[in-house]
Design a protein around this motif. Sequence first.
Motif, PDB file in Angstrom:
ATOM      1  N   ARG A 209      57.881  21.956  38.603  1.00 12.50           N
ATOM      2  CA  ARG A 209      58.929  22.634  37.842  1.00 12.50           C
ATOM      3  C   ARG A 209      59.775  23.535  38.747  1.00 12.50           C
ATOM      4  NH1 ARG A 209      61.557  26.662  37.065  1.00 12.50           N
ATOM      5  NH2 ARG A 209      61.254  28.256  35.457  1.00 12.50           N
ATOM      6  N   LEU A 210      59.131  24.190  39.716  1.00 11.38           N
ATOM      7  CA  LEU A 210      59.843  25.116  40.602  1.00 11.38           C
ATOM      8  C   LEU A 210      60.531  24.415  41.758  1.00 11.38           C
ATOM      9  CD1 LEU A 210      57.203  27.997  40.904  1.00 11.38           C
ATOM     10  CD2 LEU A 210      59.354  28.066  39.622  1.00 11.38           C
ATOM     11  N   TYR A 211      59.817  23.489  42.384  1.00 11.00           N
ATOM     12  CA  TYR A 211      60.268  22.984  43.694  1.00 11.00           C
ATOM     13  C   TYR A 211      60.398  21.461  43.732  1.00 11.00           C
ATOM     14  CZ  TYR A 211      58.653  27.691  44.824  1.00 11.00           C
ATOM     15  OH  TYR A 211      58.453  29.051  44.845  1.00 11.00           O
ATOM     16  N   HIS A 212      60.864  20.874  42.642  1.00 10.09           N
ATOM     17  CA  HIS A 212      60.977  19.414  42.595  1.00 10.09           C
ATOM     18  C   HIS A 212      62.028  18.887  43.585  1.00 10.09           C
ATOM     19  CE1 HIS A 212      63.778  21.037  39.559  1.00 10.09           C
ATOM     20  NE2 HIS A 212      64.598  20.064  39.956  1.00 10.09           N
ATOM     21  N   GLN A 213      62.901  19.773  44.064  1.00 11.33           N
ATOM     22  CA  GLN A 213      63.888  19.333  45.052  1.00 11.33           C
ATOM     23  C   GLN A 213      63.407  19.551  46.487  1.00 11.33           C
ATOM     24  OE1 GLN A 213      67.453  21.479  43.839  1.00 11.33           O
ATOM     25  NE2 GLN A 213      68.135  19.761  42.586  1.00 11.33           N
ATOM     26  N   ASP A 214      62.274  20.162  46.637  1.00  9.02           N
ATOM     27  CA  ASP A 214      61.686  20.374  47.958  1.00  9.02           C
ATOM     28  C   ASP A 214      60.453  19.488  48.112  1.00  9.02           C
ATOM     29  OD1 ASP A 214      63.377  22.669  48.852  1.00  9.02           O
ATOM     30  OD2 ASP A 214      62.457  23.639  47.097  1.00  9.02           O
ATOM     31  N   LYS A 215      60.090  19.221  49.347  1.00 11.36           N
ATOM     32  CA  LYS A 215      58.900  18.415  49.616  1.00 11.36           C
ATOM     33  C   LYS A 215      57.694  19.345  49.721  1.00 11.36           C
ATOM     34  CE  LYS A 215      61.539  14.919  52.172  1.00 11.36           C
ATOM     35  NZ  LYS A 215      61.736  14.253  53.500  1.00 11.36           N
ATOM     36  N   VAL A 216      56.869  19.331  48.667  1.00 12.31           N
ATOM     37  CA  VAL A 216      55.713  20.226  48.602  1.00 12.31           C
ATOM     38  C   VAL A 216      54.420  19.412  48.645  1.00 12.31           C
ATOM     39  CG1 VAL A 216      54.518  21.966  47.230  1.00 12.31           C
ATOM     40  CG2 VAL A 216      57.015  21.888  47.234  1.00 12.31           C
ATOM     41  N   THR A 217      53.487  19.857  49.477  1.00 13.88           N
ATOM     42  CA  THR A 217      52.158  19.250  49.521  1.00 13.88           C
ATOM     43  C   THR A 217      51.164  20.221  48.909  1.00 13.88           C
ATOM     44  OG1 THR A 217      52.649  18.007  51.543  1.00 13.88           O
ATOM     45  CG2 THR A 217      50.324  18.328  50.991  1.00 13.88           C
ATOM     46  N   LEU A 218      50.494  19.778  47.843  1.00 15.96           N
ATOM     47  CA  LEU A 218      49.482  20.588  47.175  1.00 15.96           C
ATOM     48  C   LEU A 218      48.109  20.079  47.599  1.00 15.96           C
ATOM     49  CD1 LEU A 218      48.809  22.760  45.014  1.00 15.96           C
ATOM     50  CD2 LEU A 218      48.890  20.929  43.305  1.00 15.96           C
ATOM     51  N   TYR A 219      47.309  20.950  48.193  1.00 16.64           N
ATOM     52  CA  TYR A 219      46.029  20.537  48.757  1.00 16.64           C
ATOM     53  C   TYR A 219      44.914  20.598  47.711  1.00 16.64           C
ATOM     54  CZ  TYR A 219      48.594  20.778  53.101  1.00 16.64           C
ATOM     55  OH  TYR A 219      49.530  20.563  54.090  1.00 16.64           O
ATOM     56  N   ASP A 220      43.744  20.124  48.105  1.00 19.43           N
ATOM     57  CA  ASP A 220      42.625  19.997  47.172  1.00 19.43           C
ATOM     58  C   ASP A 220      42.227  21.347  46.559  1.00 19.43           C
ATOM     59  OD1 ASP A 220      42.511  17.314  47.679  1.00 19.43           O
ATOM     60  OD2 ASP A 220      40.885  17.451  49.143  1.00 19.43           O
ATOM     61  N   GLU A 221      41.679  21.247  45.372  1.00 20.71           N
ATOM     62  CA  GLU A 221      41.227  22.443  44.675  1.00 20.71           C
ATOM     63  C   GLU A 221      39.979  23.029  45.346  1.00 20.71           C
ATOM     64  OE1 GLU A 221      40.349  21.456  40.676  1.00 20.71           O
ATOM     65  OE2 GLU A 221      42.375  20.759  40.181  1.00 20.71           O
ATOM     66  N   LYS A 222      39.905  24.350  45.331  1.00 20.27           N
ATOM     67  CA  LYS A 222      38.679  25.043  45.708  1.00 20.27           C
ATOM     68  C   LYS A 222      38.195  25.788  44.475  1.00 20.27           C
ATOM     69  CE  LYS A 222      36.861  28.784  48.613  1.00 20.27           C
ATOM     70  NZ  LYS A 222      37.168  29.747  49.700  1.00 20.27           N
ATOM     71  N   ALA A 223      36.946  25.564  44.101  1.00 21.59           N
ATOM     72  CA  ALA A 223      36.416  26.169  42.885  1.00 21.59           C
ATOM     73  C   ALA A 223      36.212  27.675  43.054  1.00 21.59           C
ATOM     74  CB  ALA A 223      35.097  25.508  42.505  1.00 21.59           C
ATOM     75  N   ILE A 224      36.525  28.407  42.005  1.00 23.80           N
ATOM     76  CA  ILE A 224      36.266  29.846  41.926  1.00 23.80           C
ATOM     77  C   ILE A 224      35.333  30.058  40.738  1.00 23.80           C
ATOM     78  CG2 ILE A 224      37.245  32.148  41.615  1.00 23.80           C
ATOM     79  CD1 ILE A 224      38.229  30.920  44.151  1.00 23.80           C
ATOM     80  N   LYS A 225      34.305  30.859  40.914  1.00 25.80           N
ATOM     81  CA  LYS A 225      33.404  31.121  39.782  1.00 25.80           C
ATOM     82  C   LYS A 225      32.799  32.515  39.895  1.00 25.80           C
ATOM     83  CE  LYS A 225      29.166  29.108  41.756  1.00 25.80           C
ATOM     84  NZ  LYS A 225      28.061  28.141  41.509  1.00 25.80           N
ATOM     85  N   PHE A 226      32.455  33.056  38.731  1.00 24.31           N
ATOM     86  CA  PHE A 226      31.782  34.345  38.715  1.00 24.31           C
ATOM     87  C   PHE A 226      30.361  34.163  39.226  1.00 24.31           C
ATOM     88  CE2 PHE A 226      28.658  36.974  36.437  1.00 24.31           C
ATOM     89  CZ  PHE A 226      28.978  38.203  37.010  1.00 24.31           C
ATOM     90  N   GLN A 227      29.994  34.958  40.203  1.00 24.69           N
ATOM     91  CA  GLN A 227      28.609  34.985  40.677  1.00 24.69           C
ATOM     92  C   GLN A 227      28.358  36.341  41.317  1.00 24.69           C
ATOM     93  OE1 GLN A 227      26.776  31.461  42.335  1.00 24.69           O
ATOM     94  NE2 GLN A 227      25.877  32.678  43.995  1.00 24.69           N
TER      95      GLN A 227
END
Length: 290
Positions: A209-227
């Motif tokens: 939605r923000l950067y559809h005119q730019d070439k953006v690479t979104l990397y793998d998710e890293k999990a966050i959890k309460f511990q």
Amino acid sequence: MPDHIQRFTFADLPVRGEIISLEHSFQTISDQHNYSSTLRHLVGEALAATALMADIIKIEGKVALQLQSPSQVKLLVSECNNHGHIRGVLHSLAPDINSYNFRDWAQGGTLAITIEPEQGHRYQGIVSLEKDSLAECLEDYFTSSEQLPTYIKLFIGKDRVTGLFLQAMPNSDNKDQDNKVAFEHVTTLANTITDEEALTLSHHDLLHRLYHQDKVTLYDEKAIKFQCSCSRERNERALLTIEPQELMQLAEEHNGKIELVCDFCSKKEVFTEQELAQLITTNQGTEAVN
């Protein structure tokens, strides 16, 4: 959707980014302490900001944010380690207050970022509290400490938190003006995000939605959890900092036992007089050997 953080980069722009969404951990931490909606707001901001910083700084260890003030926030602490384990607690001087104003709440206080690697020296930086939001204060801190323009935006809903971090890349070819234009471009677009979009869209859809005119690479998710990192062993080490005679007297005054309750997760550990005596004996034996 599981709590997670993702890094992203622009192919043609010298800017890096991080985006985070917290639901379960935010709700767990808030519900454990029965925070009001206004206190949940600050807790959510602190949790998201700390997790973003931990992923950006990238150390084997933990990053903590701590705020204390005589105005409203008696103590706020949030922590996140390199495994994505997050925890936080807030003690308020007026827990039933129904109006959130960061500048007023933090007035006269101190805000510190502590970086604690598993190997190496602990570092603490003090953050100026001259801005109207936690995000703006942290922006100034990163911009001044790293000499890199930084943008942070935090969105808090009833049950979800979303955070966005953007930072100009180090300049290696003297293209200051080009880098400035690129950073202004991505932050100007970021400022168009609505709360509803930030709190309902997936990371992929929000960046598109923000950067559809730019070439953006979104990397793998890293999990966050309460511990929580509390443990009986840590409590034992804390008890051993008390003189043995004083420790046993303390137990005697409390019906033959000492109860320790974790400030973060409310877990209770009970130590009887017999267990305390054994702990002291074992520790003294270890000291004698050493």
